[in-house]
Design a protein around this motif. Sequence first.
Motif, PDB file in Angstrom:
ATOM      1  N   LEU A  15       0.805  -1.215   0.000  1.00 24.20           N
ATOM      2  CA  LEU A  15       0.000   0.000   0.000  1.00 24.20           C
ATOM      3  C   LEU A  15       0.838   1.265   0.000  1.00 24.20           C
ATOM      4  CD1 LEU A  15      -2.940  -0.872   2.377  1.00 24.20           C
ATOM      5  CD2 LEU A  15      -2.873  -0.926  -0.098  1.00 24.20           C
ATOM      6  N   SER A  16       2.083   1.173   0.411  1.00 23.04           N
ATOM      7  CA  SER A  16       2.893   2.390   0.443  1.00 23.04           C
ATOM      8  C   SER A  16       4.154   2.281  -0.411  1.00 23.04           C
ATOM      9  CB  SER A  16       3.298   2.703   1.892  1.00 23.04           C
ATOM     10  OG  SER A  16       4.075   1.649   2.412  1.00 23.04           O
ATOM     11  N   GLU A  29       4.492   6.088  -9.832  1.00 24.09           N
ATOM     12  CA  GLU A  29       3.681   7.303  -9.738  1.00 24.09           C
ATOM     13  C   GLU A  29       3.186   7.760 -11.108  1.00 24.09           C
ATOM     14  OE1 GLU A  29       6.576   6.812  -8.245  1.00 24.09           O
ATOM     15  OE2 GLU A  29       5.934   6.759  -6.130  1.00 24.09           O
ATOM     16  N   LEU A  32       0.449   5.407 -12.146  1.00 29.29           N
ATOM     17  CA  LEU A  32      -0.743   5.658 -11.353  1.00 29.29           C
ATOM     18  C   LEU A  32      -1.478   6.899 -11.857  1.00 29.29           C
ATOM     19  CD1 LEU A  32      -2.566   4.969  -8.975  1.00 29.29           C
ATOM     20  CD2 LEU A  32      -1.037   6.280  -7.485  1.00 29.29           C
ATOM     21  N   ARG A  36      -5.235   6.812 -13.156  1.00 22.52           N
ATOM     22  CA  ARG A  36      -6.291   7.636 -12.552  1.00 22.52           C
ATOM     23  C   ARG A  36      -7.017   8.448 -13.609  1.00 22.52           C
ATOM     24  NH1 ARG A  36      -4.439   9.314  -6.533  1.00 22.52           N
ATOM     25  NH2 ARG A  36      -6.226  10.669  -6.764  1.00 22.52           N
ATOM     26  N   ASP A  53     -11.421   6.920  -2.544  1.00 22.57           N
ATOM     27  CA  ASP A  53     -11.045   6.411  -1.229  1.00 22.57           C
ATOM     28  C   ASP A  53     -10.459   7.543  -0.387  1.00 22.57           C
ATOM     29  OD1 ASP A  53      -7.806   6.021  -1.028  1.00 22.57           O
ATOM     30  OD2 ASP A  53      -8.505   5.823  -3.085  1.00 22.57           O
ATOM     31  N   ASP A  55      -7.998   8.010   1.583  1.00 18.28           N
ATOM     32  CA  ASP A  55      -6.555   8.248   1.567  1.00 18.28           C
ATOM     33  C   ASP A  55      -6.039   8.600   0.181  1.00 18.28           C
ATOM     34  OD1 ASP A  55      -6.054   7.787   4.342  1.00 18.28           O
ATOM     35  OD2 ASP A  55      -6.338   5.653   3.970  1.00 18.28           O
ATOM     36  N   ASP A  56      -6.950   8.697  -0.778  1.00 19.04           N
ATOM     37  CA  ASP A  56      -6.627   9.134  -2.139  1.00 19.04           C
ATOM     38  C   ASP A  56      -5.570   8.264  -2.805  1.00 19.04           C
ATOM     39  OD1 ASP A  56      -7.057  10.745  -4.365  1.00 19.04           O
ATOM     40  OD2 ASP A  56      -5.516  12.183  -3.804  1.00 19.04           O
ATOM     41  N   TYR A  57      -5.722   6.948  -2.678  1.00 19.71           N
ATOM     42  CA  TYR A  57      -4.854   6.039  -3.421  1.00 19.71           C
ATOM     43  C   TYR A  57      -5.207   6.006  -4.907  1.00 19.71           C
ATOM     44  CZ  TYR A  57      -2.865   3.988   0.837  1.00 19.71           C
ATOM     45  OH  TYR A  57      -2.190   3.785   2.015  1.00 19.71           O
ATOM     46  N   PRO A 110      -3.970  -5.022  -3.176  1.00 21.71           N
ATOM     47  CA  PRO A 110      -4.157  -3.756  -2.465  1.00 21.71           C
ATOM     48  C   PRO A 110      -5.473  -3.052  -2.783  1.00 21.71           C
ATOM     49  CG  PRO A 110      -1.900  -3.935  -3.206  1.00 21.71           C
ATOM     50  CD  PRO A 110      -2.627  -5.112  -3.801  1.00 21.71           C
ATOM     51  N   ILE A 114      -7.816  -1.643   0.097  1.00 20.62           N
ATOM     52  CA  ILE A 114      -8.208  -0.235   0.162  1.00 20.62           C
ATOM     53  C   ILE A 114      -9.723  -0.097   0.154  1.00 20.62           C
ATOM     54  CG2 ILE A 114      -8.173   1.967  -1.109  1.00 20.62           C
ATOM     55  CD1 ILE A 114      -5.409   1.030  -2.225  1.00 20.62           C
ATOM     56  N   TRP A 133      -2.573  -0.976  -8.092  1.00 17.78           N
ATOM     57  CA  TRP A 133      -3.223  -1.549  -6.915  1.00 17.78           C
ATOM     58  C   TRP A 133      -3.927  -2.856  -7.262  1.00 17.78           C
ATOM     59  CZ3 TRP A 133      -0.377   0.755  -3.946  1.00 17.78           C
ATOM     60  CH2 TRP A 133      -0.277   2.136  -3.818  1.00 17.78           C
TER      61      TRP A 133
END
Length: 289
Positions: A15-16, A29, A32, A36, A53, A55-57, A110, A114, A133
């Motif tokens: 997740l991180s 990144e 991602l 998105r 979500d 936490d803005d994943y 993930p 999430i 994810w």
Amino acid sequence: MKYLVFLLLATVVGLSGCSTDTPKSVTFEEQLAKDRAAIDSYLVSKGIAGLTDPDDYGVKYVVNVDGTGIKPLGASDSVTVNYTVRLLPAETEVEKSTAPVRFLLGNLIPGWQIGLPLIKEGSKANFYVPSGWAYGSAQQGTIPPNSNLIFEIELLKVFPQLRKDTLAINDYLVVKEIKNVLKGPEGLKYIITSLGTGVKPVSTSTVTFSYTGRVMNINSATPFGQQSLPSDFALSGLIKGLRLGIPLIPVGTKATFYVPSTLGYGLRGSGSIPSNANLIFEIELTGSK
């Protein structure tokens, strides 16, 4: 039947963390951000007002039926679901459960970790999951690399293991009239029989201790292991309950740890330790280096 979502986390990103599968020319990144944008474009084209979500994943979701039960809290909870997996944006179906399936949340991709804690038992929801994810740049069956996915999920049942463990441990302590109980992290509890004066270990320490391990039971505590002479152990190699507990006590201490199954051997168990067993460890810590 092969369930695509039931993958060990070693095959997907944490997740991180950053995906080790992503081609070197594209960072996690960057991929991602691209994913998105693709998901947002799809939702706009379909007139779907997806939620993000907290936490803005980058996982978007829509609750179609809002259940009334509890929510899964995290990796230690199990869930029973029906689900369908589709490629985004083509909506091609690539997997569908034919009967309710039970999973340990911590073993899922993930995107599920999430998303599922955002909905209640009894809910039906669609999750729009960026490739990072899900399965990243790896080909997974008929799912191409860097695929954004739609998961249609019906959350039938939540098995809140840590809450169940905590109640069982509390009951045991009351019935056995155990006093002066201290609270550790993540549901761990312990008592100190004799307090030492040495240093406290740290996460990288090699520790020396003797122990007796028992499966917790109100009527009896079944032994499953014993080390009567002090032996050396790398703290990092122990079960999580001991990794969290031993640094709480100084060398020279005798202590008993009451370990929830979520910090022990969990759903799988180990040897004579059954699934979802709470454990008792009586420990004498004699060294740390």
